[in-house]
Scaffold this active site. Sequence first.
Site, PDB file in Angstrom:
ATOM      1  N   GLY A  11       0.870  -1.180  -0.027  1.00 25.46           N
ATOM      2  CA  GLY A  11      -0.003  -0.026   0.014  1.00 25.46           C
ATOM      3  C   GLY A  11       0.910   1.261   0.000  1.00 25.46           C
ATOM      4  N   ARG A  74       0.583  -5.008  -6.218  1.00 28.33           N
ATOM      5  CA  ARG A  74       0.726  -6.329  -5.421  1.00 28.33           C
ATOM      6  C   ARG A  74       1.101  -7.150  -6.509  1.00 28.33           C
ATOM      7  NH1 ARG A  74      -0.824  -4.599  -0.266  1.00 28.33           N
ATOM      8  NH2 ARG A  74      -2.522  -3.015  -0.524  1.00 28.33           N
ATOM      9  N   CYS A  75       1.940  -8.149  -6.326  1.00 28.67           N
ATOM     10  CA  CYS A  75       2.667  -8.925  -7.246  1.00 28.67           C
ATOM     11  C   CYS A  75       2.682 -10.515  -6.788  1.00 28.67           C
ATOM     12  CB  CYS A  75       4.056  -8.306  -7.383  1.00 28.67           C
ATOM     13  SG  CYS A  75       4.777  -9.606  -8.451  1.00 28.67           S
ATOM     14  N   GLY A 106       4.058  -7.047   4.882  1.00 30.39           N
ATOM     15  CA  GLY A 106       4.076  -8.115   3.544  1.00 30.39           C
ATOM     16  C   GLY A 106       5.300  -7.906   2.847  1.00 30.39           C
ATOM     17  N   SER A 150       3.864   2.813   5.933  1.00 27.15           N
ATOM     18  CA  SER A 150       2.226   2.519   6.328  1.00 27.15           C
ATOM     19  C   SER A 150       1.775   3.537   6.857  1.00 27.15           C
ATOM     20  CB  SER A 150       2.419   1.026   7.253  1.00 27.15           C
ATOM     21  OG  SER A 150       1.145   0.904   7.681  1.00 27.15           O
ATOM     22  N   ASP A 152      -1.040   2.985   8.812  1.00 31.36           N
ATOM     23  CA  ASP A 152      -1.848   2.445   9.806  1.00 31.36           C
ATOM     24  C   ASP A 152      -0.724   2.709  11.356  1.00 31.36           C
ATOM     25  OD1 ASP A 152      -3.859   1.793   8.538  1.00 31.36           O
ATOM     26  OD2 ASP A 152      -2.766  -0.013   7.756  1.00 31.36           O
ATOM     27  N   ARG A 196      -7.479  -2.141  10.018  1.00 32.60           N
ATOM     28  CA  ARG A 196      -7.916  -3.369  10.345  1.00 32.60           C
ATOM     29  C   ARG A 196      -7.717  -4.149  11.515  1.00 32.60           C
ATOM     30  NH1 ARG A 196      -7.734  -3.995   4.482  1.00 32.60           N
ATOM     31  NH2 ARG A 196      -9.648  -3.259   3.720  1.00 32.60           N
ATOM     32  N   ARG A 282     -25.455  10.855  11.070  1.00 33.56           N
ATOM     33  CA  ARG A 282     -24.777  10.692   9.654  1.00 33.56           C
ATOM     34  C   ARG A 282     -23.519   9.630   9.982  1.00 33.56           C
ATOM     35  NH1 ARG A 282     -28.190  14.426   6.738  1.00 33.56           N
ATOM     36  NH2 ARG A 282     -29.761  14.537   8.255  1.00 33.56           N
ATOM     37  N   HIS A 288     -10.091   6.537   1.008  1.00 32.65           N
ATOM     38  CA  HIS A 288      -8.688   6.881   0.668  1.00 32.65           C
ATOM     39  C   HIS A 288      -8.346   8.454   0.621  1.00 32.65           C
ATOM     40  CE1 HIS A 288      -9.271   2.822  -0.900  1.00 32.65           C
ATOM     41  NE2 HIS A 288      -7.943   2.677  -1.119  1.00 32.65           N
TER      42      HIS A 288
END
Length: 370
Positions: A11, A74-75, A106, A150, A152, A196, A282, A288
Amino acid sequence: RKKIAVMTSGGDSPGMNAVVRAVVRTAIHMGCDAFCIYEGYEGLVKGGDLIRQMGWSEVRGYLSEGGTLIGTARCMEFYERPGRVRAAKNMVLNGIDALIICGGDGSLTGADRFRSEWPSLLEELVSTGQLTASQVKPYKHLNIVGLVGSIDNDLSGTDATIGCYSALSRICEMVDYIEATAASHSRAFVIEVMGRHCGWLALLAGVATGADFVFIPERPVSECWHEEMCAVVKRHRAFGKRKTIVIVAEGANDKDGNKITPEQIKNLLADKSEGGLALDTRITTLGHVQRGGTAVAYDRMLGTLQGVEAVKAVLEATPETETCFIAINENKIVRKPLMKAVEETKSVAKAVEEKQFDKAMSLRDTEFSD
Ligand code: ADP
């Protein structure tokens, strides 16, 4: 002349461009040739013009650009050995003997695998006649250094990952916008943010914006969360607060591992039955916008300082050196063992997935006290 390549993988995160610029320019400054591998591992596997030598001026203007200008992907092929054999061949054909990878856990796992397999990849290239023994001879040792990109802030062993403060700033800015309209209409907003397995963004955004309630994966709410949240919101409203902000991370759970959804929270805040809050509520999913945009000063600085350190680590490495990544601990840029950090990160994610929340929290605590 040493040939050092840099790539961004997984990412994207703000600050990756600062890394690429710092690596290219530091490598050139230290008398090496600098290469960029475009499109992450995809570029390494496919080769050709996805592997390019870079000049000093080719990374001009990179600091103020968001995302990653050299691309990421991503490969799937790199997960399989034939893909990694092709990648090794392209490294040798381009004369590259050191690789600096900026990505998430990853990408860094893939990097470690590549390095540990390296001698056998070369052997296979020779035994299958793709390269000659003399062609591979100068490339016996592959140096790999990782950098954590990252949004996150989800890697163990480093206080901040490259990009996390940009995403946090973006979230705060968005919450400020929402607050203005929320207060005008005396509304409630449930704001879903990324994360996540890791609630760092949600938690810190909650602190930085003075949100009423925050839901994160590592600290699941008890079965009486309905009553708790409503009591907090009621108390704040009684103080005269005209807006209600609840921040929920994508991976938020209750103690039984059931996902806490923005809709559930909204229904509760909007409940018109007796004793209900009956707030006009709401949902905003930030999505993104958290990832894109330019990097804040902190991420530009972190990417730059860590990029410089990564080149130094590559130049100082010996065949015995353990693969490292560049971290920041208590404001100091340091080198740390790569796989230990990746393994620790995975055990937190696994504990959250397996609903072992106390374990996840204690693993995070150890990480913080390190
Ligand atoms: P992130 O780096 O952000 O965690 P991914 O997990 O998608 O993102 O990893 C990015 C890429 O790294 C994958 O598409 C794959 O090419 C490579 N990769 C990830 N894990 C491995 C692995 N265990 N072995 C080999 N390559 C891997």
